[in-house]
Design a protein around this motif. Structure first.
Motif, PDB file in Angstrom:
ATOM      1  N   ALA A 120       0.829  -1.208   0.000  1.00 38.40           N
ATOM      2  CA  ALA A 120       0.000   0.000   0.000  1.00 38.40           C
ATOM      3  C   ALA A 120       0.866   1.263   0.000  1.00 38.40           C
ATOM      4  CB  ALA A 120      -0.930  -0.002   1.210  1.00 38.40           C
ATOM      5  N   ARG A 121       2.061   1.184   0.578  1.00 40.47           N
ATOM      6  CA  ARG A 121       2.917   2.365   0.725  1.00 40.47           C
ATOM      7  C   ARG A 121       3.975   2.492  -0.361  1.00 40.47           C
ATOM      8  NH1 ARG A 121       4.656   3.454   6.935  1.00 40.47           N
ATOM      9  NH2 ARG A 121       2.596   3.863   7.803  1.00 40.47           N
ATOM     10  N   HIS A 122       4.387   1.368  -0.952  1.00 40.25           N
ATOM     11  CA  HIS A 122       5.549   1.398  -1.821  1.00 40.25           C
ATOM     12  C   HIS A 122       5.282   0.613  -3.100  1.00 40.25           C
ATOM     13  CE1 HIS A 122       7.646   2.964   1.685  1.00 40.25           C
ATOM     14  NE2 HIS A 122       7.199   1.921   2.375  1.00 40.25           N
ATOM     15  N   ALA A 123       5.715   1.143  -4.219  1.00 39.69           N
ATOM     16  CA  ALA A 123       5.505   0.503  -5.515  1.00 39.69           C
ATOM     17  C   ALA A 123       6.618  -0.498  -5.802  1.00 39.69           C
ATOM     18  CB  ALA A 123       5.469   1.563  -6.613  1.00 39.69           C
ATOM     19  N   GLY A 124       6.349  -1.397  -6.734  1.00 37.88           N
ATOM     20  CA  GLY A 124       7.362  -2.328  -7.212  1.00 37.88           C
ATOM     21  C   GLY A 124       7.475  -3.574  -6.359  1.00 37.88           C
ATOM     22  N   ASP A 125       8.480  -4.377  -6.674  1.00 41.26           N
ATOM     23  CA  ASP A 125       8.750  -5.588  -5.901  1.00 41.26           C
ATOM     24  C   ASP A 125       9.405  -5.219  -4.581  1.00 41.26           C
ATOM     25  OD1 ASP A 125       8.279  -8.089  -7.780  1.00 41.26           O
ATOM     26  OD2 ASP A 125       9.141  -6.504  -9.021  1.00 41.26           O
ATOM     27  N   LEU A 126       9.026  -5.954  -3.532  1.00 44.55           N
ATOM     28  CA  LEU A 126       9.471  -5.614  -2.188  1.00 44.55           C
ATOM     29  C   LEU A 126       9.952  -6.853  -1.449  1.00 44.55           C
ATOM     30  CD1 LEU A 126       6.383  -3.411  -1.255  1.00 44.55           C
ATOM     31  CD2 LEU A 126       8.606  -2.554  -2.033  1.00 44.55           C
ATOM     32  N   ILE A 127      10.927  -6.639  -0.577  1.00 45.16           N
ATOM     33  CA  ILE A 127      11.347  -7.650   0.392  1.00 45.16           C
ATOM     34  C   ILE A 127      11.186  -7.028   1.771  1.00 45.16           C
ATOM     35  CG2 ILE A 127      13.258  -9.051   1.257  1.00 45.16           C
ATOM     36  CD1 ILE A 127      14.475  -8.841  -1.609  1.00 45.16           C
ATOM     37  N   VAL A 128      10.353  -7.645   2.603  1.00 44.04           N
ATOM     38  CA  VAL A 128      10.094  -7.122   3.943  1.00 44.04           C
ATOM     39  C   VAL A 128      10.831  -7.983   4.963  1.00 44.04           C
ATOM     40  CG1 VAL A 128       8.348  -6.535   5.656  1.00 44.04           C
ATOM     41  CG2 VAL A 128       7.819  -6.318   3.216  1.00 44.04           C
ATOM     42  N   VAL A 129      11.686  -7.356   5.751  1.00 44.51           N
ATOM     43  CA  VAL A 129      12.431  -8.054   6.801  1.00 44.51           C
ATOM     44  C   VAL A 129      11.871  -7.619   8.142  1.00 44.51           C
ATOM     45  CG1 VAL A 129      14.705  -8.553   7.763  1.00 44.51           C
ATOM     46  CG2 VAL A 129      14.479  -7.973   5.333  1.00 44.51           C
ATOM     47  N   ASP A 130      11.366  -8.580   8.916  1.00 41.59           N
ATOM     48  CA  ASP A 130      10.733  -8.276  10.207  1.00 41.59           C
ATOM     49  C   ASP A 130      11.526  -8.937  11.322  1.00 41.59           C
ATOM     50  OD1 ASP A 130       9.119  -7.714  12.353  1.00 41.59           O
ATOM     51  OD2 ASP A 130       7.286  -8.499  11.468  1.00 41.59           O
ATOM     52  N   PHE A 131      12.051  -8.098  12.233  1.00 38.92           N
ATOM     53  CA  PHE A 131      12.834  -8.591  13.362  1.00 38.92           C
ATOM     54  C   PHE A 131      11.911  -8.839  14.547  1.00 38.92           C
ATOM     55  CE2 PHE A 131      15.719  -6.101  10.760  1.00 38.92           C
ATOM     56  CZ  PHE A 131      16.808  -6.955  10.646  1.00 38.92           C
ATOM     57  N   GLY A 132      11.531 -10.084  14.745  1.00 36.70           N
ATOM     58  CA  GLY A 132      10.706 -10.456  15.881  1.00 36.70           C
ATOM     59  C   GLY A 132      11.361 -11.604  16.622  1.00 36.70           C
ATOM     60  N   THR A 133      10.546 -12.460  17.242  1.00 38.62           N
ATOM     61  CA  THR A 133      11.094 -13.651  17.878  1.00 38.62           C
ATOM     62  C   THR A 133      11.859 -14.469  16.842  1.00 38.62           C
ATOM     63  OG1 THR A 133       9.197 -13.653  19.373  1.00 38.62           O
ATOM     64  CG2 THR A 133      10.514 -15.656  19.270  1.00 38.62           C
ATOM     65  N   ALA A 134      11.256 -14.594  15.658  1.00 42.97           N
ATOM     66  CA  ALA A 134      11.970 -15.059  14.473  1.00 42.97           C
ATOM     67  C   ALA A 134      12.208 -13.854  13.569  1.00 42.97           C
ATOM     68  CB  ALA A 134      11.158 -16.119  13.737  1.00 42.97           C
ATOM     69  N   THR A 135      13.205 -13.953  12.699  1.00 40.38           N
ATOM     70  CA  THR A 135      13.396 -12.935  11.669  1.00 40.38           C
ATOM     71  C   THR A 135      12.848 -13.494  10.364  1.00 40.38           C
ATOM     72  OG1 THR A 135      15.341 -12.002  12.739  1.00 40.38           O
ATOM     73  CG2 THR A 135      15.066 -11.542  10.399  1.00 40.38           C
ATOM     74  N   THR A 136      11.899 -12.774   9.773  1.00 39.23           N
ATOM     75  CA  THR A 136      11.267 -13.257   8.553  1.00 39.23           C
ATOM     76  C   THR A 136      11.617 -12.345   7.383  1.00 39.23           C
ATOM     77  OG1 THR A 136       9.228 -12.039   9.101  1.00 39.23           O
ATOM     78  CG2 THR A 136       9.350 -14.360   9.754  1.00 39.23           C
ATOM     79  N   PHE A 137      11.729 -12.946   6.221  1.00 44.36           N
ATOM     80  CA  PHE A 137      11.970 -12.245   4.964  1.00 44.36           C
ATOM     81  C   PHE A 137      10.799 -12.586   4.048  1.00 44.36           C
ATOM     82  CE2 PHE A 137      15.896 -13.216   7.018  1.00 44.36           C
ATOM     83  CZ  PHE A 137      16.805 -12.218   6.702  1.00 44.36           C
ATOM     84  N   ASP A 138      10.025 -11.604   3.645  1.00 41.88           N
ATOM     85  CA  ASP A 138       8.833 -11.845   2.842  1.00 41.88           C
ATOM     86  C   ASP A 138       8.917 -11.120   1.517  1.00 41.88           C
ATOM     87  OD1 ASP A 138       7.308 -13.494   4.667  1.00 41.88           O
ATOM     88  OD2 ASP A 138       7.202 -11.734   5.933  1.00 41.88           O
ATOM     89  N   VAL A 139       8.538 -11.807   0.445  1.00 43.38           N
ATOM     90  CA  VAL A 139       8.599 -11.256  -0.905  1.00 43.38           C
ATOM     91  C   VAL A 139       7.187 -10.898  -1.365  1.00 43.38           C
ATOM     92  CG1 VAL A 139       9.224 -11.700  -3.311  1.00 43.38           C
ATOM     93  CG2 VAL A 139      10.670 -12.587  -1.449  1.00 43.38           C
ATOM     94  N   VAL A 140       7.024  -9.635  -1.770  1.00 45.95           N
ATOM     95  CA  VAL A 140       5.755  -9.122  -2.286  1.00 45.95           C
ATOM     96  C   VAL A 140       6.018  -8.599  -3.691  1.00 45.95           C
ATOM     97  CG1 VAL A 140       3.829  -7.541  -1.881  1.00 45.95           C
ATOM     98  CG2 VAL A 140       5.149  -8.429   0.063  1.00 45.95           C
ATOM     99  N   ASP A 141       5.269  -9.101  -4.685  1.00 50.50           N
ATOM    100  CA  ASP A 141       5.555  -8.660  -6.040  1.00 50.50           C
ATOM    101  C   ASP A 141       4.883  -7.323  -6.338  1.00 50.50           C
ATOM    102  OD1 ASP A 141       2.890  -9.084  -6.838  1.00 50.50           O
ATOM    103  OD2 ASP A 141       3.350 -10.831  -8.063  1.00 50.50           O
TER     104      ASP A 141
END
Length: 259
Positions: A120-141
């Motif tokens: 919703a905030r950013h155009a294009g392909d995205l990789i989201v890295v979330d630092f929580g109990t686990a660290t997750t890497f998520d790909v959004v096209d």
């Protein structure tokens, strides 16, 4: 006002939104045994300190990766705010974007919210890295579809495992390295170098592989409590957005109202 609740494996974050702005937020350790009544006593006192009346809450939405805690937040909403809370990914708050993985129902609500808010905030392909109990890497096209990702142990989990499985290593805090050298001169420094710089190297390596596999330019968005700390020591992040999950909850709640 919207009461958004993000129930993680380690902490529960409560945020009050007025429009798109967070007006107050509070954090408490996650405990599935904590009742709705206990949450209410704690939360209502904090609201009173901020001068926020109970009847100012007009909507409530919850994201949880802890199934045992769900009922307690239903009680909190229904008993103390006289409303049935929305749950992220369900009913009027169902996901409205493609989840292109083998088992879409297994995707954690926090990761889906990150994907929703990031697109919703950013155009294009995205990789989201979330630092929580686990660290997750998520790909959004570029169309907003969730394409999959990576789950790695969080840095604190890694450190806990190191300390718990060794007899003489001390417990240390995760912090910025005290020097640029990666040759530690004492046990504590050697542990910090190994955990911190090892984690940076892991992130940079995985993101490089993700970008190569995506095959198109992809911006990297970091979120979660340690994002700001790591951002000071790597150039891999394009955007740091600590409130991405909460903003995803607010966006989902807004869409539920307009349906």
């Amino acid at each position: 006002m919207l009461l958004a609740v993000d129930v993680g494996n380690t902490n529960v974050v409560f945020a009050l939104f007025s429009g798109k702005q967070i007006k107050a937020r509070w954090r408490i350790a996650t405990d599935p045994r904590r009742t709705g009544d206990e949450y209410a006593v704690w939360l209502l006192q904090l609201m009173a300190v901020e001068g926020i009346a109970r009847d100012a809450i007009t909507q409530m939405i919850v994201s949880t990766v802890v199934p045992r805690a769900r009922h307690n937040f239903e009680v909190l909403g229904e008993k103390y705010f006289r409303m049935t809370p929305l749950f992220a990914g369900e009913g009027a708050a169902a996901w409205d974007f493609p989840i292109d993985v083998d088992e879409p129902r297994s995707l954690g609500a926090d990761r889906a919210l990150n994907a929703l808010a990031a697109h919703a905030r950013h155009a294009g392909d995205l990789i989201v890295v979330d630092f929580g109990t686990a660290t997750t890497f998520d790909v959004v096209d570029f169309n907003g579809a969730y394409k999959g990702g990576i789950i790695a142990p969080g840095i604190n989990l890694s450190l806990d495992a190191l300390v718990d499985r060794t007899a003489k290593l001390p417990r240390i805090a995760i912090e910025s390295p005290r020097s640029a050298s990666v040759i530690g001169r004492n046990t504590e420094d050697q542990m910090l170098v190994g955990v911190f710089w090892g984690y940076v190297a892991m992130m940079e390596g995985l993101i490089e592989r993700l970008r190569a596999e995506i095959g198109r330019p992809a911006r990297v968005i970091a979120t979660g409590g340690l994002a700001i700390l790591f951002d000071k020591h790597t150039e891999i992040f394009d955007i740091v957005d600590p409130d991405l999950t909460l903003d995803g909850l607010a966006l989902l709640a807004e869409r539920a109202v307009t349906q």
